[in-house]
Design a protein around this motif. Structure first.
Motif, short mmCIF file in Angstrom:
data_model
loop_
_atom_site.label_atom_id
_atom_site.label_comp_id
_atom_site.label_asym_id
_atom_site.label_seq_id
_atom_site.Cartn_x
_atom_site.Cartn_y
_atom_site.Cartn_z
N THR A 61 0.83 -1.21 0.00
CA THR A 61 0.00 0.00 0.00
C THR A 61 0.86 1.26 0.00
O THR A 61 0.55 2.24 -0.69
N GLY A 62 1.96 1.23 0.77
CA GLY A 62 2.85 2.38 0.78
C GLY A 62 3.50 2.63 -0.57
O GLY A 62 3.59 3.78 -1.04
N ALA A 63 3.94 1.55 -1.24
CA ALA A 63 4.54 1.71 -2.56
C ALA A 63 3.51 2.22 -3.57
O ALA A 63 3.80 3.09 -4.40
N LEU A 64 2.28 1.69 -3.50
CA LEU A 64 1.23 2.15 -4.41
C LEU A 64 0.90 3.62 -4.17
O LEU A 64 0.70 4.40 -5.11
N ARG A 79 -1.18 18.22 -3.26
CA ARG A 79 -2.63 18.13 -3.22
C ARG A 79 -3.08 16.67 -3.28
O ARG A 79 -3.98 16.26 -2.54
N SER A 80 -2.45 15.89 -4.16
CA SER A 80 -2.82 14.49 -4.28
C SER A 80 -2.47 13.72 -3.02
O SER A 80 -3.22 12.82 -2.60
N GLY A 81 -1.33 14.04 -2.40
CA GLY A 81 -0.96 13.34 -1.17
C GLY A 81 -1.95 13.58 -0.05
O GLY A 81 -2.37 12.64 0.64
N VAL A 82 -2.37 14.82 0.13
CA VAL A 82 -3.33 15.12 1.18
C VAL A 82 -4.68 14.46 0.89
O VAL A 82 -5.30 13.86 1.79
N ASP A 83 -5.14 14.54 -0.37
CA ASP A 83 -6.42 13.93 -0.72
C ASP A 83 -6.38 12.42 -0.53
O ASP A 83 -7.35 11.81 -0.07
N VAL A 88 -7.95 7.41 2.36
CA VAL A 88 -7.62 6.16 3.05
C VAL A 88 -8.14 6.17 4.48
O VAL A 88 -8.73 5.19 4.96
N VAL A 89 -7.95 7.28 5.18
CA VAL A 89 -8.43 7.35 6.56
C VAL A 89 -9.95 7.22 6.61
O VAL A 89 -10.52 6.53 7.48
N GLU A 158 1.02 3.05 6.33
CA GLU A 158 1.64 2.86 5.01
C GLU A 158 1.27 4.00 4.06
O GLU A 158 2.10 4.47 3.27
N THR A 159 0.03 4.44 4.14
CA THR A 159 -0.38 5.54 3.26
C THR A 159 0.34 6.83 3.61
O THR A 159 0.78 7.58 2.72
#
Length: 493
Positions: A61-64, A79-83, A88-89, A158-159
């Motif tokens: 999941t972390g690699a993806l 922006r994509s990282g925060v979204d 995931v949460v 992981e995310t």
């Protein structure tokens, strides 16, 4: 018959192979760099998750997440990282609730997916919307057998690690700045508009132009959603003269070029975004903002050219009726000369816009100015032919009005002096804003070490707010004595 068919197939295969070869030649460096960034981000995220003890199950999941977070620009990466973290949460929280309350059944799975989609839409996650139901289903499946709390927590960690690694990769290995590609796309659009105008001028009797495009038709330009190319117009449409087939092809080419304006606009937006939070843009003074006004002028030109060709097509299909043959010949000569002049102006203007973001605009600006001066002279010289009375020349009036409106509008829109003045005004506004900000910072009162400026003690020696007694130095200075009045004399009465 079979030989001719195989010849046609062979020409198409050679053309397709030539385009593919150009694509490989143009994009192999970009593809190699992008593959290295994505692969490096996935490996780094995987190793980081293992360093934190996330070994069983493997931290895919972390690699993806790292692969999905690393996008074309640094700003979109944040922006994509925060979204993605929010998605995931949210999915993990929903799955934990469902496992605890109802467990895993066919109807609980359907409710979970529906609830995840609704939550994702309410959070406005955009392209990361589907990550909410995906995370929820994964945690629901694993949590049914091994506990949703543990699997959900691992997926969240992981995310977070994958998002952090993706952002770090774009900081350490920033993507390329696309300002140069945006300038090439604008120039390519200008050259195709100029080529179409030259074909129309040639169909009206003008000699064939010897100018050729400096950008190949197979040139690819990047946007945030992929690459695109601007096709070439039909370079033989004006060979047969002013016919219905020729005017129909001019309209089709103008319509196709007009549809490519939004793609060029996306290329400009992509170039502007590629400079945000990008270390490579720190030493690069080029900017795509000056191309925006130029693209708007080219868009207006393409729309006006399409309307002109529609008027010419109506006139040709109506039999080109005009009782006054001498006036008709003068009108066609005016159309031919002005369309040829406008083609030269458009081509020079496209080169000027590209040079504006690459440096060295003096020669190109002079070329545009000379072309505009020549078109102004021809506009004045053919003024009588373009002032057709609709009552005397009803068939030519529409075409004359379209040509005059197009030329007059482009004389204003493509003026490099006005374009440069607009850019200088924008720069001056930014400089004035910085000066005003600095002035406000200087006028703002300084903060004292204690947080507030100490109050002055009363003059009569009473204690101040902090308990101290005012001394002589703390007391306010006495006002200066009034100046002595001069005695009033007889001259003052």
């Amino acid at each position: 018959m079979a030989v001719a068919t195989w010849q046609v197939v062979g020409r198409k295969v050679r053309a397709r192979s030539g385009v593919a070869a150009r694509l490989v030649q143009q994009r192999w460096r970009t593809a190699l760099f992008r593959a290295a960034r994505l692969a490096g981000a996935a490996v780094a995220s995987y190793l980081t998750c293992e360093a934190f003890g996330l070994v069983n199950p493997p931290p895919l999941t972390g690699a993806l997440t790292a692969i999905l977070v690393v996008q074309a620009t640094a700003s979109s990466t944040l922006r994509s990282g925060v979204d993605r973290v929010i998605a995931v949460v949210s999915g993990v929280a929903l799955a934990t609730v469902f496992v605890t309350v109802v467990g895993l059944t066919w109807w609980s799975l359907g409710l979970l997916v529906a609830a995840s989609i609704i939550v994702g839409q309410l959070l406005r996650l955009g392209p990361n919307l589907m990550e909410v139901p995906i995370s929820a289903m994964l945690v629901l499946g694993v949590g049914y057998a091994a506990g949703a709390q543990a699997s959900g927590l691992n997926r969240v960690v992981e995310t977070l690690i994958g998002a952090a690694v993706g952002v770090l990769v774009n900081v350490v290995f920033p993507p390329a700045v696309r300002t140069r590609n945006a300038g090439q796309a604008v120039q390519r659009l200008a050259e195709e508009i100029a080529a179409l105008l030259e074909e129309a001028a040639q169909g009206l009797g003008r000699a064939e132009s010897t100018a050729r495009s400096v950008i190949d038709s197979g040139e690819m330009f990047p946007t945030d959603s992929g690459w695109f190319s601007i096709p070439s117009v039909d370079r033989s449409s004006g060979d047969a003269g002013l016919t219905t087939d020729a005017t129909a092809r001019w309209i089709d080419d103008a319509r196709r070029l007009n549809r490519h304006v939004p793609r060029v606009d996306r290329a400009l937006t992509h170039a502007e975004q590629s400079r945000r939070l990008n270390l490579r843009a720190l030493g690069d003074t080029r900017s795509a903002r000056s191309l925006r006004g130029g693209l708007e002028a080219l868009e207006m030109c393409s729309i006006a050219v399409r309307g002109l060709f529609r008027a010419v097509d109506d006139w040709v299909r109506g039999g080109m009726r005009e009782p006054d043959h001498a006036f008709a010949e003068r009108a066609r000569r005016a159309w031919r000369d002005l369309l040829g002049d406008l083609a030269v102006v458009i081509r020079a203007y496209g080169a000027f816009l590209r040079a504006e973001v690459e440096g060295g605009t003096n020669a190109h600006e002079a070329a545009v100015t000379d072309a505009l001066d020549r078109m102004r002279l021809d506009r004045v010289r053919h003024a009588d032919a373009l002032l057709a009375d609709p009552r005397e020349h009803p068939d030519l009036w529409e075409v004359d009005s379209a040509v005059a409106g197009l030329v007059d509008r482009m004389l204003l829109e493509l003026d490099t002096t006005a374009h440069a003045q607009l850019w200088q005004d924008r720069r001056r506004e930014i400089i004035d804003l910085h000066i005003a900000t600095e002035l406000l910072d200087r006028l703002r009162p300084a903060r004292w070490p204690g947080g507030e400026r100490p109050r002055a003690a009363p003059a009569d020696g009473r204690p101040t707010a902090d308990g101290s007694t005012a001394g002589p130095a703390d007391r306010p200075a006495a006002p200066p004595p009034p100046a002595p009045r001069r005695p009033v004399g007889p001259d003052d009465r």
